[in-house]
Design a protein around this motif. Structure first.
Motif, PDB file in Angstrom:
ATOM      1  N   VAL A   1       0.685  -0.993  -0.149  1.00  0.00           N
ATOM      2  CA  VAL A   1       0.065   0.228   0.039  1.00  0.00           C
ATOM      3  C   VAL A   1       1.147   1.751   0.018  1.00  0.00           C
ATOM      4  CG1 VAL A   1      -1.618   1.394   1.374  1.00  0.00           C
ATOM      5  CG2 VAL A   1      -1.793  -1.453   1.261  1.00  0.00           C
TER       6      VAL A   1
ATOM      7  N   LEU B   1      -0.613   5.774   2.546  1.00  0.00           N
ATOM      8  CA  LEU B   1      -1.981   5.266   2.924  1.00  0.00           C
ATOM      9  C   LEU B   1      -2.222   6.347   4.162  1.00  0.00           C
ATOM     10  CD1 LEU B   1      -3.584   3.402   4.169  1.00  0.00           C
ATOM     11  CD2 LEU B   1      -2.233   2.652   5.923  1.00  0.00           C
TER      12      LEU B   1
ATOM     13  N   SER C   1      -0.673   4.569  11.057  1.00  0.00           N
ATOM     14  CA  SER C   1      -1.646   3.783  10.125  1.00  0.00           C
ATOM     15  C   SER C   1      -1.109   2.429  10.651  1.00  0.00           C
ATOM     16  CB  SER C   1      -2.308   4.048   9.234  1.00  0.00           C
ATOM     17  OG  SER C   1      -2.750   5.229   8.824  1.00  0.00           O
TER      18      SER C   1
ATOM     19  N   ALA D   1      -2.808  -0.560   9.600  1.00  0.00           N
ATOM     20  CA  ALA D   1      -4.111  -0.714   9.410  1.00  0.00           C
ATOM     21  C   ALA D   1      -4.233  -2.573   8.593  1.00  0.00           C
ATOM     22  CB  ALA D   1      -3.822   0.584   7.911  1.00  0.00           C
TER      23      ALA D   1
ATOM     24  N   CYS E   1      -6.436  -5.950   6.239  1.00  0.00           N
ATOM     25  CA  CYS E   1      -7.145  -5.661   5.177  1.00  0.00           C
ATOM     26  C   CYS E   1      -8.561  -6.994   4.990  1.00  0.00           C
ATOM     27  CB  CYS E   1      -5.773  -5.947   3.921  1.00  0.00           C
ATOM     28  SG  CYS E   1      -7.217  -5.699   2.045  1.00  0.00           S
TER      29      CYS E   1
ATOM     30  N   GLY F   1      -5.241   6.346   0.505  1.00  0.00           N
ATOM     31  CA  GLY F   1      -3.992   5.488   0.160  1.00  0.00           C
ATOM     32  C   GLY F   1      -3.972   4.476  -1.370  1.00  0.00           C
TER      33      GLY F   1
END
Length: 417
Positions: free
Chosen positions: A57, A60, A72, A74, A76, A129
């Motif tokens: 990514v 972001l 972040s 993050a 998925c 992102g």
């Protein structure tokens, strides 16, 4: 004191859905990824394999602060049909979604591509992102894949004993709750908000932006017919005399040789399709901010879209938005009423609501039947075509008699309160 017997009585309304021949939707019908029956015994054999690789990514957007810097943490979530794959149980905010339609992928081809994560906020659309994905779809049999296009979408029970809209919506809400409860117990667990976001549970709520976007989609879908209408108007008014002369020649050829009409039409569509093949998309389509009408939407319309239900805004704001909604609905109401009027005028030709035009139309039908029976069918077509393509010097600014006759036909608008 005597013994008091308390008697309690009630009524329970119970709806039970046990038939596994149905497919219970747990996501929006516009982005459905699975249409198999609930019962596993009715599942068909798979037609291919879908491979998805999440590479990285870029760019972001930071969603939290750590040690004075934006970061972040993050994760998925990938979904296709009943299969869910998620990466972490961190409690982060939603930062976007990537949707890829499998039918847009060429068989056996790898699509390495980056997809922007576009998120709609009350302040507008933001790019959160850009994940890089690699997708490949491989089919077991090309014949089976082609046959899928001619088979019904839903299981047979949906056509034998169809469910109404209310039942489907109720079952969908329950299915989302069941899926969310199951995934909350998975390892790592997945929150209900993510499941609802992936299933587009709020797609049915009112949105001024989405309504405008759907209107422009409708206009774009009919743009081809409108272009043909404009071209015919230019031909009939002799805007380009050479084109009109060529149309006359083509028209005479088709009338004299009617067996060429259908082959010419299919050949014309074939030429258009093969011409557009050069401009086919090289990558699967993704979120389009222009198509979603995020550029022309106002701040108040975005604030209304993100408002809760029921509204938490002040009564004055709700009243103003209600007035705006009434004005939009009034225009829609006028268009629907005009369409209904046109249909009622056609019905008035044979319903004898006004006996005079009905009697004239009956006489016209009788005379037309006799004339058409006695004359070759090319003659009326030639007369009608040459009348439509007549030179502007033979045209009048006043509408022709058939149009005036149609506009004077009665409708049922006078009977409405």
């Amino acid at each position: 004191m005597g013994k008091i017997n308390d008697v309690f009585s009630s009524r329970i309304h119970l709806s039970v859905y046990l038939d596994g021949g149905y497919h219970v939707f747990d996501e929006s019908i516009y982005h459905i990824s699975d249409l198999t029956p609930t019962s596993k015994q009715l599942w068909k054999k798979p037609i291919g394999v879908l491979e998805l690789g999440i590479l990285k990514v870029d760019g972001l957007h930071p969603m939290k602060a750590r040690d004075g810097r934006g970061t972040s943490d993050a994760y998925c979530v990938a979904k296709y049909g009943r299969k869910w794959v998620n990466g972490s149980d961190n409690k982060d905010l939603l930062i976007g979604k990537v949707r890829v339609r499998i039918s847009t992928l060429e068989t056996g081809r790898v699509y390495p591509n980056s997809y922007p994560l576009l998120m709609l906020h009350p302040s507008g659309v933001k790019k959160m992102g850009e994940p890089n994905l690699a997708i490949r779809f491989s089919c077991y049999s090309m014949v089976d894949l082609m046959q899928m296009y001619f088979k019904p979408h839903l299981p047979k029970m949906h056509y034998k004993r169809p469910l109404n809209v209310m039942e489907q919506e109720m079952l969908r809400q329950q299915a989302v709750n069941v899926v969310a409860a199951r995934l909350s117990r998975a390892e790592p667990p997945l929150r209900k908000e993510v499941v609802e976001y992936m299933s587009d549970t709020k797609s049915h709520l009112w949105s001024m932006r989405r309504s405008k976007a759907n209107f422009y989609r409708l206009m774009s879908g009919f743009s081809g017919f409108l272009s043909v209408g404009r071209w015919l108007g230019e031909v009939s008014t002799w805007k380009h005399p050479m084109t009109t002369v060529l149309v006359h020649i083509l028209f005479l050829m088709l009338v004299c040789f009617p067996e060429l009409i259908m082959p010419t039409m299919f050949l014309y569509v074939f030429v258009i399709g093969m011409w557009n093949w050069r401009f086919r998309p090289r990558h699967p389509p993704h979120m389009n901010s222009k198509l979603s009408y995020t550029d022309g939407v106002t701040t108040d319309e975005l604030d209304e879209e993100f408002d809760t239900f029921p509204s938490t805004k002040s009564p004055d704001i709700v009243l103003w938005r209600y007035g705006r909604l009434r004005s939009v609905a009034g225009r829609v109401q006028s268009v629907v009423g005009d369409l209904a009027t046109q249909g009622e005028r056609v019905q008035a030709l044979v319903s004898w609501l006004d006996p005079r035009p009905s009697s004239m139309f009956m006489a016209f039908c009788l005379v037309s039947a006799v004339v058409l029976y006695m004359t070759p069918f090319q003659i009326p077509i030639l007369i009608g075509g040459f009348y439509f393509l007549r030179h502007p010097m033979f045209r009048s600014k006043v509408p022709p008699a058939p149009v005036n006759f149609y506009r004077r036909l009665p409708a049922l608008t006078d009977s409405m309160l």
